[in-house]
Enzyme design. Structure first.
Site, PDB file in Angstrom:
ATOM      1  N   SER A  14       0.839  -1.206   0.000  1.00  0.00           N
ATOM      2  CA  SER A  14       0.000   0.000   0.000  1.00  0.00           C
ATOM      3  C   SER A  14       0.876   1.260   0.000  1.00  0.00           C
ATOM      4  CB  SER A  14      -0.971   0.003   1.185  1.00  0.00           C
ATOM      5  OG  SER A  14      -0.303   0.139   2.400  1.00  0.00           O
ATOM      6  N   ASN A  15       2.052   1.183   0.574  1.00  0.00           N
ATOM      7  CA  ASN A  15       2.965   2.341   0.494  1.00  0.00           C
ATOM      8  C   ASN A  15       3.495   2.513  -0.927  1.00  0.00           C
ATOM      9  OD1 ASN A  15       3.537   3.766   3.179  1.00  0.00           O
ATOM     10  ND2 ASN A  15       3.494   1.607   3.762  1.00  0.00           N
ATOM     11  N   HIS A 110       9.030   2.849   8.939  1.00  0.00           N
ATOM     12  CA  HIS A 110       8.829   1.967  10.094  1.00  0.00           C
ATOM     13  C   HIS A 110       7.618   2.458  10.889  1.00  0.00           C
ATOM     14  CE1 HIS A 110       9.933  -0.974  13.094  1.00  0.00           C
ATOM     15  NE2 HIS A 110       9.738  -0.058  14.023  1.00  0.00           N
ATOM     16  N   GLU A 144      22.538  -0.330  11.228  1.00  0.00           N
ATOM     17  CA  GLU A 144      21.800  -0.740  12.427  1.00  0.00           C
ATOM     18  C   GLU A 144      20.318  -0.911  12.082  1.00  0.00           C
ATOM     19  OE1 GLU A 144      20.379   0.999  16.711  1.00  0.00           O
ATOM     20  OE2 GLU A 144      21.785   2.177  15.516  1.00  0.00           O
ATOM     21  N   LEU A 145      19.729  -2.037  12.439  1.00  0.00           N
ATOM     22  CA  LEU A 145      18.337  -2.328  12.089  1.00  0.00           C
ATOM     23  C   LEU A 145      17.389  -1.254  12.647  1.00  0.00           C
ATOM     24  CD1 LEU A 145      16.360  -4.407  10.809  1.00  0.00           C
ATOM     25  CD2 LEU A 145      16.152  -5.411  13.085  1.00  0.00           C
ATOM     26  N   ASP A 146      16.558  -0.664  11.774  1.00  0.00           N
ATOM     27  CA  ASP A 146      15.620   0.405  12.147  1.00  0.00           C
ATOM     28  C   ASP A 146      16.339   1.557  12.857  1.00  0.00           C
ATOM     29  OD1 ASP A 146      13.524  -1.106  11.114  1.00  0.00           O
ATOM     30  OD2 ASP A 146      13.090  -2.047  13.044  1.00  0.00           O
ATOM     31  N   GLU A 175       1.349   6.903   7.008  1.00  0.00           N
ATOM     32  CA  GLU A 175       2.457   6.383   6.194  1.00  0.00           C
ATOM     33  C   GLU A 175       2.279   6.803   4.737  1.00  0.00           C
ATOM     34  OE1 GLU A 175       3.349   2.210   6.541  1.00  0.00           O
ATOM     35  OE2 GLU A 175       3.180   2.228   8.711  1.00  0.00           O
TER      36      GLU A 175
HETATM   37  C1  GAR Z   1       4.025  -0.800   6.757  1.00  0.00           C
HETATM   38  O1  GAR Z   1       3.167  -0.560   7.826  1.00  0.00           O
HETATM   39  C2  GAR Z   1       5.459  -0.503   7.141  1.00  0.00           C
HETATM   40  O2  GAR Z   1       5.559   0.536   8.081  1.00  0.00           O
HETATM   41  C3  GAR Z   1       5.891  -1.824   7.729  1.00  0.00           C
HETATM   42  O3  GAR Z   1       5.299  -2.786   6.899  1.00  0.00           O
HETATM   43  C4  GAR Z   1       4.058  -2.294   6.419  1.00  0.00           C
HETATM   44  C5  GAR Z   1       3.973  -2.556   4.936  1.00  0.00           C
HETATM   45  O4  GAR Z   1       2.708  -2.212   4.441  1.00  0.00           O
HETATM   46  N1  GAR Z   1       7.317  -1.947   7.753  1.00  0.00           N
HETATM   47  C6  GAR Z   1       8.022  -2.476   8.746  1.00  0.00           C
HETATM   48  O5  GAR Z   1       7.506  -2.952   9.738  1.00  0.00           O
HETATM   49  C7  GAR Z   1       9.525  -2.464   8.555  1.00  0.00           C
HETATM   50  N2  GAR Z   1      10.199  -2.682   9.793  1.00  0.00           N
HETATM   51  P1  GAR Z   1       2.447  -2.112   2.881  1.00  0.00           P
HETATM   52  O6  GAR Z   1       3.014  -3.393   2.244  1.00  0.00           O
HETATM   53  O7  GAR Z   1       0.961  -2.060   2.747  1.00  0.00           O
HETATM   54  O8  GAR Z   1       3.137  -0.887   2.352  1.00  0.00           O
END
Ligand code: GAR
Length: 215
Positions: A14-15, A110, A144-146, A175
């Site tokens: 969705s992003n 994130h 570093e992760l996140d 987001e």
């Molecule tokens: C989003 O909420 C993003 O913030 C998260 O995965 C989702 C993907 O949604 N990412 C993480 O947790 C990374 N650590 P999407 O596939 O609908 O864009």
């Protein structure tokens, strides 16, 4: 010059969709050259195909190490000569070598107000902690992760009746605002990570990144 973007996904995308829509609306001086997924069934691949964007599937399970998977990704990604790599729900930990290869030109989003709640289950953890606010962060990716330097943050309030699911939905909406915003600012050369840290129009980012509604 129009920037070349490669998006990495693992799921719904969705992003990715929000970024594609912003490009179509002329809000980003960029072009998505390809979408790569580590999962063949990721719905985001269909979104890309619907917009005639080339897709690539590299299953991490076909590789015997993280290093060989990441090297294979680099090889594929670099055929598109990207200016920017966008991690949009790409749920694999990246090797230091991969991260260094795209240093200063890779974003992640994130679902928390980093540096709070790195890792998984961020919405439930915010509720359990009794937090009054939560949100999401776009950051440059470091080894570093996140943990890379924060670029843009968006906040939502946590209400008494919120569940992990309702909060996730609220955060998702934000987001879809801040990721296209960050990509747009990067593509126009305004948002940079350099030796001077993260800057927007030459102004240093606060530790928590810029608040999206104050840009
Ligand atoms: C989003 O909420 C993003 O913030 C998260 O995965 C989702 C993907 O949604 N990412 C993480 O947790 C990374 N650590 P999407 O596939 O609908 O864009």
């Amino acid at each position: 010059m129009t920037k070349r973007i490669v998006v990495l996904i693992s799921g719904s995308g969705s992003n990715l969709q929000a970024i594609m829509d912003a490009i179509d609306a002329g809000q980003i001086d960029g072009r998505i050259e390809a979408v790569l997924s580590n999962k063949a069934e990721a719905y985001g691949l269909e979104r890309a195909r619907n917009s005639d964007i080339p897709t690539l599937v590299l299953k991490h399970t076909d590789f015997d190490s993280r290093e060989s998977f990441d090297q294979a990704m680099i090889k594929q990604i670099d055929t598109y000569q990207p200016d920017l790599i966008v991690l949009a729900g790409f749920m694999r930990i990246l090797t230091a070598e991969f991260v260094r290869h795209y240093n200063g030109r890779m974003f992640n989003i994130h679902p928390s107000l980093l540096p709070k709640y790195k890792g998984l289950h961020t919405h439930q953890r915010a509720i359990d902690a009794g937090d009054k606010e939560h949100g999401c962060t776009v950051h440059f990716v470091s080894e570093e992760l996140d943990g890379g330097p924060l670029a843009i943050q968006g906040k939502v309030s946590i209400d008494l009746e919120d569940t992990s699911e309702s909060l996730q939905q609220k955060v998702h909406k934000v987001e879809h605002i801040i990721y296209p915003q960050a990509v747009s600012l990067f593509c126009s050369g305004r948002l940079i990570w350099s030796d001077a840290g993260v800057t927007l129009d030459g102004k240093a980012a606060p530790t928590q990144g810029f608040q999206h509604d104050q840009i």
